[in-house]
Design an enzyme around this catalytic site. Structure first.
Site, PDB file in Angstrom:
ATOM      1  N   HIS A   1      -1.026  -1.791   0.009  1.00 26.70           N
ATOM      2  CA  HIS A   1      -0.894  -3.195  -0.389  1.00 26.70           C
ATOM      3  C   HIS A   1      -2.245  -3.884  -0.504  1.00 26.70           C
ATOM      4  O   HIS A   1      -3.288  -3.304  -0.143  1.00 26.70           O
ATOM      5  CB  HIS A   1       0.020  -3.948   0.592  1.00 26.70           C
ATOM      6  CG  HIS A   1      -0.484  -3.982   2.007  1.00 26.70           C
ATOM      7  ND1 HIS A   1      -1.511  -4.806   2.422  1.00 26.70           N
ATOM      8  CD2 HIS A   1      -0.096  -3.286   3.109  1.00 26.70           C
ATOM      9  CE1 HIS A   1      -1.721  -4.619   3.716  1.00 26.70           C
ATOM     10  NE2 HIS A   1      -0.879  -3.697   4.166  1.00 26.70           N
TER      11      HIS A   1
ATOM     12  N   CYS B   1      -0.527   0.954   7.431  1.00 26.45           N
ATOM     13  CA  CYS B   1      -0.560   0.728   5.990  1.00 26.45           C
ATOM     14  C   CYS B   1      -1.978   0.931   5.465  1.00 26.45           C
ATOM     15  O   CYS B   1      -2.940   0.964   6.231  1.00 26.45           O
ATOM     16  CB  CYS B   1      -0.094  -0.694   5.660  1.00 26.45           C
ATOM     17  SG  CYS B   1       1.659  -0.959   5.982  1.00 26.45           S
TER      18      CYS B   1
END
Lengths: 169, 197
Positions: B152, B168
Site C-alpha cells: 500500500h 505490510c
C-alpha cells in the site's frame, strides 16, 4: 388597637411580597445561571440552528470519519460497527461534557457554544468558533457530525461521525 | 488461491542481523500519523529508493512482484534478467514473513482502521477513516491473498527503507500508484526474507 393591628399586618404583607419578589428574582437568576453554564451564547440570545443539550451527548458513541461526502453513508455504517470500541463522552462538572480536544490524549471539559449566526460549536470556554472548537454540522439525537474549526486538523481527520451506541437502527 | 502458501511467519525475530546495512542501525521508531499529509519535498526519496530499472536475475514470469524484505526493495519482474525496483518499508522485527501469495483485490484510496493499541493511546482517533489524503494506507492498496497483508501507499515517506510496519509493504503514494497501474488482480507476489548468518 385594631387599626394598629391592621397597619402592622399590611406592613408585614408588603415585606413578604418584597421578599417573595427577591426570592423569585434570585431563583430565576440561579436558573439562568444553570442554563448558561453549559451553553454559552455570544451576545443576546440567538436561536441555535442545531439544538443540542449537553446531556444528549453523554454516553458511548461509535466514532468514524470521512473526507469525501460520497463516503458519508458507509462511514456512518462503520461508526455503528465501531461501537465495539466506543468513544465515551462523560458529563462535566461545570455543565459541559468530557471530550478530547484535537490531538490531546487526555480529555477535558468542553462546552456547547452558540455563535451570533446560530452555529453551534463544541469546545473549551471562550468565543464560539475558536481553533480548538468543533462545529456541529448535524445532530438528531443519535447521529452527530462535526468538523474541526482548525483547517489543519480538519484536513487531517475530515468530518467526524458519532453514532450513539445502542440506538435503534 | 490453491497455490497460496504462507511459509515462515515472524522470521525477523529469529534472524541474526548481518548483511544488509538496513538492519538494526536503520530502525526507525515512528507511530502512524493519521491525517498527516506529506509535502512533495518529503515524498522525494533518496535515489536508491526511487523506481528504476535494474538488473535482476529471476525465474519468475514477467509481471511477478518479488519483495526482498531485508533489502527493502520490491521488484516488478520484466524478464529473466530485468525488473523495475521500488523502495519499500517492511514489517518491523517480529512482523516479517515470507511466502507466495496473489493480489486478490486492488483498491484506490483504501480505508484505514487504527489498531486497538493505537486507539488506547489516542482515544480521540476515529475507529474507521475513509480513504483519502492523510490516510496511513495512502493512495492505493493491493490486497494479498486472504491475509491481513497488503502492498500500500503511505503518508510517511520517511519510513521507506525501514522496518516499521505490521507486515505490510509500503511505498510512497506516487510509486504505489505506478505499481497499481502496472499489475492486475491475480498477480503473483513472492516475499523473500533472506536468512542471514
Amino acid at each position: 388597637m385594631r387599626i394598629l393591628t391592621n397597619s402592622i399586618s399590611e406592613g408585614e404583607g408588603l415585606r413578604m411580597r418584597v421578599l417573595a419578589a427577591l426570592a423569585a428574582g434570585l431563583l430565576s437568576l440561579s436558573l439562568a445561571g444553570c442554563n448558561t453554564s453549559s451553553v454559552s451564547r455570544s451576545g443576546p440570545s440567538v436561536a441555535p440552528l442545531i439544538a443540542v443539550a449537553p446531556n444528549q451527548l453523554v454516553g458511548n458513541w461509535g466514532l468514524a470519519s470521512f473526507q469525501n461526502a460520497a463516503d458519508r453513508e458507509r462511514t456512518v455504517a462503520q461508526a455503528k460497527v465501531a461501537c465495539g470500541n466506543p468513544y465515551q463522552v462523560g458529563a462535566g462538572s461545570q455543565g459541559g461534557v468530557i471530550m478530547h480536544l484535537p490531538d490531546q490524549s487526555s480529555p477535558t471539559e468542553v462546552f456547547l457554544k452558540v455563535a451570533s449566526d446560530g452555529q453551534t460549536y463544541l469546545g473549551p470556554r471562550g468565543a464560539p468558533g475558536m481553533r480548538q472548537d468543533r462545529l456541529i454540522t448535524s445532530f438528531d439525537g443519535n447521529l452527530l457530525t462535526t468538523d474541526w474549526v482548525d483547517p489543519g486538523i480538519r484536513s487531517r481527520y475530515g468530518t467526524m461521525v458519532l453514532v450513539r451506541c445502542g440506538a435503534a437502527a | 488461491m490453491k497455490i497460496v502458501r504462507l511459509a515462515a511467519i515472524a522470521l525477523a525475530a529469529t534472524t541474526i542481523g548481518l548483511g544488509v546495512a538496513s538492519g538494526a542501525e536503520k530502525e526507525l521508531q515512528i507511530q502512524d500519523q493519521p491525517g498527516y499529509i506529506p509535502t512533495p519535498e518529503e515524498e522525494r526519496l533518496p535515489a536508491e529508493y526511487r523506481p528504476q530499472p535494474v538488473y535482476f536475475r529471476s525465474n519468475e514470469p514477467p509481471g511477478t512482484i518479488v519483495v526482498h524484505s531485508a533489502e527493502r526493495f520490491l521488484y516488478l519482474v520484466q524478464d529473466n534478467s530485468h525488473a523495475i525496483r521500488y523502495g519499500v518499508g517492511v514489517g518491523r522485527d517480529g512482523f516479517q514473513w515470507q511466502g507466495l501469495l496473489k493480489v486478490t483485490r486492488k483498491q484506490e484510496w483504501p480505508d484505514w482502521r487504527p489498531p486497538a493499541e493505537m486507539i488506547q493511546r489516542q482515544p480521540y482517533l476515529p475507529r474507521f477513516m475513509a480513504g483519502g489524503p492523510g490516510n496511513p494506507l495512502g493512495a492505493r492498496a493491493l490486497y494479498l491473498g486472504d491475509t491481513v497483508y497488503r502492498i500500500h501507499g503511505t503518508n510517511q515517506p520517511q519510513t521507506i527503507g525501514h522496518a516499521v510496519s505490521s507486515g505490510c509493504f509500503r511505498l510512497v503514494n506516487r510509486d504505489v500508484i505506478d505499481l497499481f497501474n502496472r499489475v492486475p488482480v491475480g498477480t503473483k507476489v513472492v516475499v523473500r526474507q533472506q536468512a542471514k548468518l
